[in-house]
Design a protein around this motif. Structure first.
Motif, short mmCIF file in Angstrom:
data_model
loop_
_atom_site.label_atom_id
_atom_site.label_comp_id
_atom_site.label_asym_id
_atom_site.label_seq_id
_atom_site.Cartn_x
_atom_site.Cartn_y
_atom_site.Cartn_z
N LYS A 173 0.84 -1.21 0.00
CA LYS A 173 0.00 0.00 0.00
C LYS A 173 0.87 1.26 0.00
CE LYS A 173 -0.92 -0.29 4.94
NZ LYS A 173 -1.90 -0.42 6.00
N SER A 174 2.14 1.09 0.35
CA SER A 174 3.12 2.16 0.19
C SER A 174 4.51 1.56 0.33
CB SER A 174 2.93 3.24 1.26
OG SER A 174 3.32 2.72 2.52
N GLY A 175 5.52 2.32 -0.05
CA GLY A 175 6.88 1.89 0.22
C GLY A 175 7.21 2.16 1.68
N LYS A 176 8.44 1.80 2.07
CA LYS A 176 8.86 2.06 3.47
C LYS A 176 9.02 3.55 3.72
CE LYS A 176 11.70 -1.97 4.53
NZ LYS A 176 12.53 -2.36 3.37
N GLY A 177 9.26 4.29 2.64
CA GLY A 177 9.47 5.73 2.78
C GLY A 177 10.94 6.07 2.95
N ARG A 178 11.80 5.15 2.52
CA ARG A 178 13.24 5.39 2.66
C ARG A 178 13.80 6.23 1.52
NH1 ARG A 178 15.55 -0.23 5.07
NH2 ARG A 178 14.61 0.04 7.11
N LYS A 179 13.03 6.35 0.44
CA LYS A 179 13.44 7.19 -0.67
C LYS A 179 12.36 8.22 -0.92
CE LYS A 179 16.75 4.54 -2.98
NZ LYS A 179 17.45 4.47 -4.25
N ARG A 180 12.75 9.30 -1.54
CA ARG A 180 11.73 10.32 -1.82
C ARG A 180 11.04 9.99 -3.14
NH1 ARG A 180 11.54 13.94 1.93
NH2 ARG A 180 10.11 15.24 0.74
N ASP B 63 12.10 0.95 -2.99
CA ASP B 63 11.60 1.23 -1.64
C ASP B 63 10.49 0.23 -1.30
OD1 ASP B 63 11.25 2.59 0.77
OD2 ASP B 63 9.81 4.00 -0.09
N PRO B 64 10.82 -1.05 -1.14
CA PRO B 64 9.80 -2.10 -0.96
C PRO B 64 8.96 -1.86 0.29
CG PRO B 64 12.00 -2.96 -0.53
CD PRO B 64 12.18 -1.59 -1.10
N PRO B 65 7.76 -2.46 0.33
CA PRO B 65 6.89 -2.26 1.50
C PRO B 65 7.52 -2.87 2.74
CG PRO B 65 6.02 -3.99 0.09
CD PRO B 65 7.15 -3.36 -0.66
N PRO B 66 7.18 -2.33 3.93
CA PRO B 66 7.73 -2.92 5.16
C PRO B 66 7.23 -4.35 5.36
CG PRO B 66 6.10 -1.20 5.65
CD PRO B 66 6.29 -1.20 4.19
N ARG B 67 8.04 -5.15 6.08
CA ARG B 67 7.66 -6.55 6.31
C ARG B 67 6.49 -6.68 7.28
NH1 ARG B 67 11.15 -10.77 4.88
NH2 ARG B 67 12.68 -9.98 3.42
N ASP B 68 6.33 -5.66 8.14
CA ASP B 68 5.32 -5.78 9.19
C ASP B 68 4.06 -4.99 8.87
OD1 ASP B 68 6.46 -3.34 9.30
OD2 ASP B 68 6.81 -3.30 11.45
N GLN B 69 3.80 -4.70 7.60
CA GLN B 69 2.57 -3.94 7.28
C GLN B 69 1.36 -4.82 7.61
OE1 GLN B 69 2.39 -3.00 3.10
NE2 GLN B 69 2.69 -5.10 2.44
N GLY B 70 0.43 -4.26 8.36
CA GLY B 70 -0.77 -5.03 8.71
C GLY B 70 -1.74 -5.07 7.55
N MET B 71 -2.52 -6.14 7.47
CA MET B 71 -3.55 -6.21 6.44
C MET B 71 -4.55 -5.08 6.68
SD MET B 71 -4.61 -7.72 3.74
CE MET B 71 -3.95 -9.38 3.51
N PRO B 72 -4.88 -4.29 5.65
CA PRO B 72 -5.81 -3.17 5.86
C PRO B 72 -7.14 -3.67 6.41
CG PRO B 72 -4.92 -3.17 3.64
CD PRO B 72 -4.48 -4.43 4.26
N GLU B 73 -7.70 -2.91 7.32
CA GLU B 73 -8.93 -3.34 8.00
C GLU B 73 -10.15 -3.25 7.09
OE1 GLU B 73 -9.97 -1.67 11.88
OE2 GLU B 73 -7.81 -1.72 12.28
#
Ligand code: ZN
Length: 283
Positions: free
Chosen positions: A73-80, A268-278
């Motif tokens: 749903k988004s990248g980690k935000g490590r790059k602009r 900037d791959p997604p974080p490993r701990d992203q929760g499934m959207p509610e």
């Protein structure tokens, strides 16, 4: 005399024995020097080969991400970097969107519907020719979570066939209409190696708000790694087309670089701990 000749022959043999390796060595060193400091293979690559190599890197990045999650749903935000995404096309508005993207040199991702592709094959080819990324948004835009497994796979496969018949080959991304999916959807996507692309910024452009307000809202919410949801089809998209130049300008002012979704996955791959959207898993 005989003795003299034998000695001359021996000397000649020795000269060859030494001379050949020396010449070979000189040749190798010379060739390396000629190639210079920059990598010789890259220099020889045509633009098409460069694109193919980049595409392969992005596909490997998608495979890596699929190793630990079903969606982004988004990248980690490590790059602009941020990703502009357009759903529900191709439509009569897509050409205008493409013109703005080309003029501003902006990469984006189009999640296209199979039935729309069959009506506008030329527009889909234009999207691909412009170097934009393409993903699967089903064939007829149903809420996947309301369908049985067989109907769901038909939706994905029929869309893929429509894209292929239009002459495009991209098939690594999937976006569920109405963000509706269930366990069968996730199993299907895993089987087809498709990454589900959700979003972190919603332009709400389907409500056709004022273009200035839309641009303002997006730029207020956007941050590094954002995936921005927009629509180039499925209704009157005049407001989206009008807001787009301001959105792009605003992103650049914030030093946020628009990239395609596959590129975002690579950089900037997604974080490993992203929760499934509610509230999105529907029976
Ligand atoms: Zn849609």
């Amino acid at each position: 005399m005989r003795h003299e000749e034998a000695r001359r022959r021996a000397l000649k043999r020795r000269a060859i024995l030494i001379g050949v390796p020396v010449a070979l060595l000189a040749f190798v060193v010379g060739a390396k020097l000629l190639r210079g400091g920059s990598s010789g293979t890259e220099e020889k690559e045509t633009p098409a080969q460069l694109v193919a190599r980049q595409r392969a890197r992005e596909n490997r990045a998608i495979d890596r991400v699929l190793g630990y999650t079903t969606f982004i749903k988004s990248g980690k935000g490590r790059k602009r970097e941020v990703a502009l995404t357009f759903d529900d096309g191709p439509s009569e508005y897509t050409d205008r969107v493409l013109r703005i993207l080309r003029r501003t040199n902006t990469p984006a991702t189009f999640l296209v519907i199979g039935s729309m592709v069959r009506e506008r094959q030329g527009t889909l080819r234009k999207i691909v020719r412009q170097g934009q990324a393409v993903g699967n948004h089903t064939d007829s835009h149903p809420a996947m979570g309301t369908l049985d497994a067989v109907s769901q796979s038909r939706e994905v496969d029929d869309q893929e066939r429509a894209v292929k018949e239009a002459g495009a080959r991209e098939r690594r991304l999937f976006r569920p209409p109405y963000r509706s999916f269930d366990e069968s959807t996730l199993e299907l996507l895993a089987e087809r190696k498709l990454l589900m692309v959700l979003w972190s910024v919603d332009t709400s452009d389907y409500e056709s708000p004022d273009p200035r307000e839309m641009a303002h809202d997006v730029l207020n919410q956007v941050e590094p790694g954002s995936i921005i949801l927009m629509h180039d089809g499925g209704g009157d998209r005049t407001a989206t087309v009008r807001a787009l130049p301001d959105i792009i300008k605003g992103l650049k002012r914030r030093h946020l670089k628009p990239v395609t979704v596959p590129r975002l996955v690579l950089d900037d791959p997604p974080p490993r701990d992203q929760g499934m959207p509610e509230g999105t898993l529907k029976g």
